[in-house]
Scaffold this motif. Sequence first.
Motif, PDB file in Angstrom:
ATOM      1  N   GLN A  45      50.725  42.067  85.489  1.00 45.55           N
ATOM      2  CA  GLN A  45      50.821  40.872  84.832  1.00 45.55           C
ATOM      3  C   GLN A  45      52.416  40.392  84.896  1.00 45.55           C
ATOM      4  O   GLN A  45      52.608  39.216  84.642  1.00 45.55           O
ATOM      5  CB  GLN A  45      50.280  40.953  83.404  1.00 45.55           C
ATOM      6  CG  GLN A  45      48.868  41.188  83.011  1.00 45.55           C
ATOM      7  CD  GLN A  45      48.334  40.127  82.746  1.00 45.55           C
ATOM      8  OE1 GLN A  45      47.854  39.320  83.579  1.00 45.55           O
ATOM      9  NE2 GLN A  45      47.612  40.069  81.622  1.00 45.55           N
ATOM     10  N   SER A  54      46.374  44.257  72.240  1.00 52.34           N
ATOM     11  CA  SER A  54      47.796  44.204  73.088  1.00 52.34           C
ATOM     12  C   SER A  54      47.360  44.658  74.296  1.00 52.34           C
ATOM     13  O   SER A  54      46.734  45.406  74.510  1.00 52.34           O
ATOM     14  CB  SER A  54      48.771  45.061  72.401  1.00 52.34           C
ATOM     15  OG  SER A  54      48.276  46.381  72.351  1.00 52.34           O
ATOM     16  N   TYR A  55      47.506  43.491  75.276  1.00 54.42           N
ATOM     17  CA  TYR A  55      47.463  43.644  76.745  1.00 54.42           C
ATOM     18  C   TYR A  55      48.684  44.537  77.151  1.00 54.42           C
ATOM     19  O   TYR A  55      49.602  44.186  76.996  1.00 54.42           O
ATOM     20  CB  TYR A  55      47.035  42.503  77.348  1.00 54.42           C
ATOM     21  CG  TYR A  55      45.911  42.017  76.861  1.00 54.42           C
ATOM     22  CD1 TYR A  55      44.765  42.886  76.359  1.00 54.42           C
ATOM     23  CD2 TYR A  55      45.751  40.550  76.927  1.00 54.42           C
ATOM     24  CE1 TYR A  55      43.780  41.867  76.042  1.00 54.42           C
ATOM     25  CE2 TYR A  55      44.418  39.869  76.679  1.00 54.42           C
ATOM     26  CZ  TYR A  55      43.493  40.631  76.199  1.00 54.42           C
ATOM     27  OH  TYR A  55      42.261  40.284  75.791  1.00 54.42           O
ATOM     28  N   PRO A  56      48.437  45.447  78.309  1.00 55.51           N
ATOM     29  CA  PRO A  56      49.551  45.964  78.855  1.00 55.51           C
ATOM     30  C   PRO A  56      49.939  44.949  79.703  1.00 55.51           C
ATOM     31  O   PRO A  56      49.421  43.943  80.227  1.00 55.51           O
ATOM     32  CB  PRO A  56      49.051  47.290  79.599  1.00 55.51           C
ATOM     33  CG  PRO A  56      47.504  46.541  79.917  1.00 55.51           C
ATOM     34  CD  PRO A  56      47.095  45.752  79.003  1.00 55.51           C
ATOM     35  N   SER A  89      50.883  45.825  83.046  1.00 57.74           N
ATOM     36  CA  SER A  89      50.544  46.037  84.457  1.00 57.74           C
ATOM     37  C   SER A  89      49.842  44.942  85.061  1.00 57.74           C
ATOM     38  O   SER A  89      48.815  44.454  84.567  1.00 57.74           O
ATOM     39  CB  SER A  89      49.702  47.442  84.279  1.00 57.74           C
ATOM     40  OG  SER A  89      48.314  47.102  84.216  1.00 57.74           O
TER      41      SER A  89
END
Lengths: 468, 468
Positions: free
Chosen positions: A98, A92-94, A96
């Motif tokens: 993005q 899971s990418y944050p 921030s």
Amino acid sequence: MFIQKESKKPLYMQIYEYFRKEILTGNIKEGTKLPSIRQLTDTLKVSKNTINEAYQQLLAEGYIESKQKKGFWTVKLENSLDLPKSSWKQMSYPLSGQKAEEKIIDFQYGDINLSHFPIKAWKKNVIEAMDSMQKEVMLYGDKMGYFPLREEISRYLYYARGILCSPNQIVITAGTQYAVKQILTLFLPYTTHVAMENPGYDGVEKVLRKKGCVLKDINVCLSKGYPIEDLKDSHCHLAYVTPSHQFPLGSIMPIAKRIQLLQWANENNAYIMEDDYDSEFRYEGSPIQSLKGLDTNDRVIYLGTFSKSFLPAARVSYIVLPEKLAESVHTDLFETQAASPIIQKALYLFMQKGEFDRHLRKMRKIYQEKRTILVQSIKRYMGNRVEMIGENAGLHLLLVIKGEDTETLCEKAKICKINVYSAEKYYWTKNREASYPIMLGFGGLSKKEIEEGIRLMANVWFDIRINE
Amino acid sequence: MFIQKESKKPLYMQIYEYFRKEILTGNIKEGTKLPSIRQLTDTLKVSKNTINEAYQQLLAEGYIESKQKKGFWTVKLENSLDLPKSSWKQMSYPLSGQKAEEKIIDFQYGDINLSHFPIKAWKKNVIEAMDSMQKEVMLYGDKMGYFPLREEISRYLYYARGILCSPNQIVITAGTQYAVKQILTLFLPYTTHVAMENPGYDGVEKVLRKKGCVLKDINVCLSKGYPIEDLKDSHCHLAYVTPSHQFPLGSIMPIAKRIQLLQWANENNAYIMEDDYDSEFRYEGSPIQSLKGLDTNDRVIYLGTFSKSFLPAARVSYIVLPEKLAESVHTDLFETQAASPIIQKALYLFMQKGEFDRHLRKMRKIYQEKRTILVQSIKRYMGNRVEMIGENAGLHLLLVIKGEDTETLCEKAKICKINVYSAEKYYWTKNREASYPIMLGFGGLSKKEIEEGIRLMANVWFDIRINE
């Protein structure tokens, strides 16, 4: 064993990985003889070379050992290993950096004006720097920083800041926080007590704490300025100050105090870190003369940066060391240089061609206009409900709103998509203020955004509606 | 008072500087009333504005104070000041980086091949990075590093090094030494004892010492490899290792040792710093699998760098943190990012377009050729007088010359304008070796220079003359 001849993965890799996995998981026990290369060639219908390549890789990594002319045996592994999951785990990418950009007016301090950035000239210099293909630009570079850049900085400091120093006293660093860290290596573990302005720059405060320094707070206020007596009582031998434009209060340290400060350093064998972070931007008269320029006794460590005057993304700051400290630096005190030699050379070219001066003149005018708009808007929309703090300089000012809770004001501003920030974090000993000023950074905003932001805040804060 | 109307210096500056000097040196005593603006206008024949500007500057810097409508008085300064010499003092500059290039064949480790550097593609990406003018590229950028670059690195690590990690575990740093410094902030002051390979990378050794760590030497040798027992006896909870290509010995840690190492970490609640500095360059078979790729228990802190595989001047390295440490980093442990966001974005583009892979494939071939020439030349010109140490990998190998003093050999090489270096500095506890190997870095030399260098050294060392 199955190999997939259609797979993109080379055959030898497939064979290697098969054995690797079987050995690691314990399916093939220690001391097992692997099939001979010829056997496997026959079974798998692949070339002898392919098998050999796989076996050589297993051998190099120590999964198997060879006994002269007799073949390959698996080695003793104390335990088998749970292999990491071999499928790509979706992390899971944050969000921030993005998230879709909401239209927010952000009075964050530290942003600079990008719409007038001289991108064309800068690009040209970056390319010129790379085209040279010089070893000192393409490899690790000089530990102290690219020498021609240090020469340009010493010239600049002479005419702009009244500082006489040799390039040998200048050390390039990748930001002021790194500069302070490097300076501390000259003092720790003998000098641990540091006299720090309160309020003061939290970036430096954090570095000092992390390094294990004991911070003595020198409470700066608008009415009394910098309290030299408190400094004397602190028994420190190192002090951090922002005399040209106190951060964040925005006041100038008067000459009488400067002389006292230098005398304190002299008499106590102490050093002063002068952080001259935004002296390039003073909008009336000349820049305030630096403390270092008055430093006849080699007591001031000067900190300069290109983050405000040029571009944060350059990650180039510098230290001017007193001569006697500079000598000890030439031994092995500093590590490799963190600032990219490519950027350093480009910056050198930018200065050397006079483009940096031109840029400063232009930006001074632009920031002055922005500041004027900010001040006018505050006067117009907020009137005497607020008080402004700060000299006609720099990229921020403070707003004091009596009888209002700062946090509440910041929250209210968020409703109309405006970010403003309490100056609380700069008051690192928190016993003095009932309510903290609001910090307004205006460097990164357009004039229109500044005016709109203030107008909207006046509305949400004081229910003042003036149509534009 | 004299002013020079022809001078380039603005008139107000001349007036300001005159008063400034007179006040600082005590020629004008405290409490002296300055001439009124009108008086001075008449005397000097300059405009009222000019005088006013000079007085405002003196006022701002605290030299004078104004009393309502009555004029300007000099303030009390405790002492007068010796002014710094006002003429430009010609400093003596060192010759470093300035001397005319002598033609020297330098077997220094750390140089890379520049003649095949993909300057065109790289320039294009740097320009593209700047052209975007995105805030995250032009301002300070993400503290942890440019997010898309961290995504690319995580992809690269998966297929090239067998490492499964999320971009959130990756932190960009400006070189391996800075990486180690940042890692230590997660351990100090609780964990101070570090198990360090001996011989080992001196850059890391120095950082550890400077940070106040207690170093326990783990004596690595070619015959016995990495002594796990010594590690167990060290009672450390942090170890620094180079398993893919021991620095400087050039050996590969076999899988049995790797498993033991991971078990040690598990059982002792310890962490392993794996420095994978040049794993990209292995010239037979595949790259050695990383220790991190086997790390099922979140115990390995992986260090990677673009200094060998791409360009030292990029100043970009990275850390892969174990998941549980990554979480604590997201709080406020790290300072501003030292690596330039511009370079980081350019590197991201370079990777994302597949240019990094292409570059690696090309360089692997070039370095392999160089290494082959080096090995062949040594065999041809020095024969069995020397022994070579090191896997068929990386950018250096070691030369052991029995019965000869290493320092003397290096001095002799200098005579024919060749720089070679003793590996002594990597043996940071110096009680083991009678004579140290010679370190031959070949990355920055051409094939011709490599062969010529070895030929000339064979001549001066062993009096062997083979004509080319």
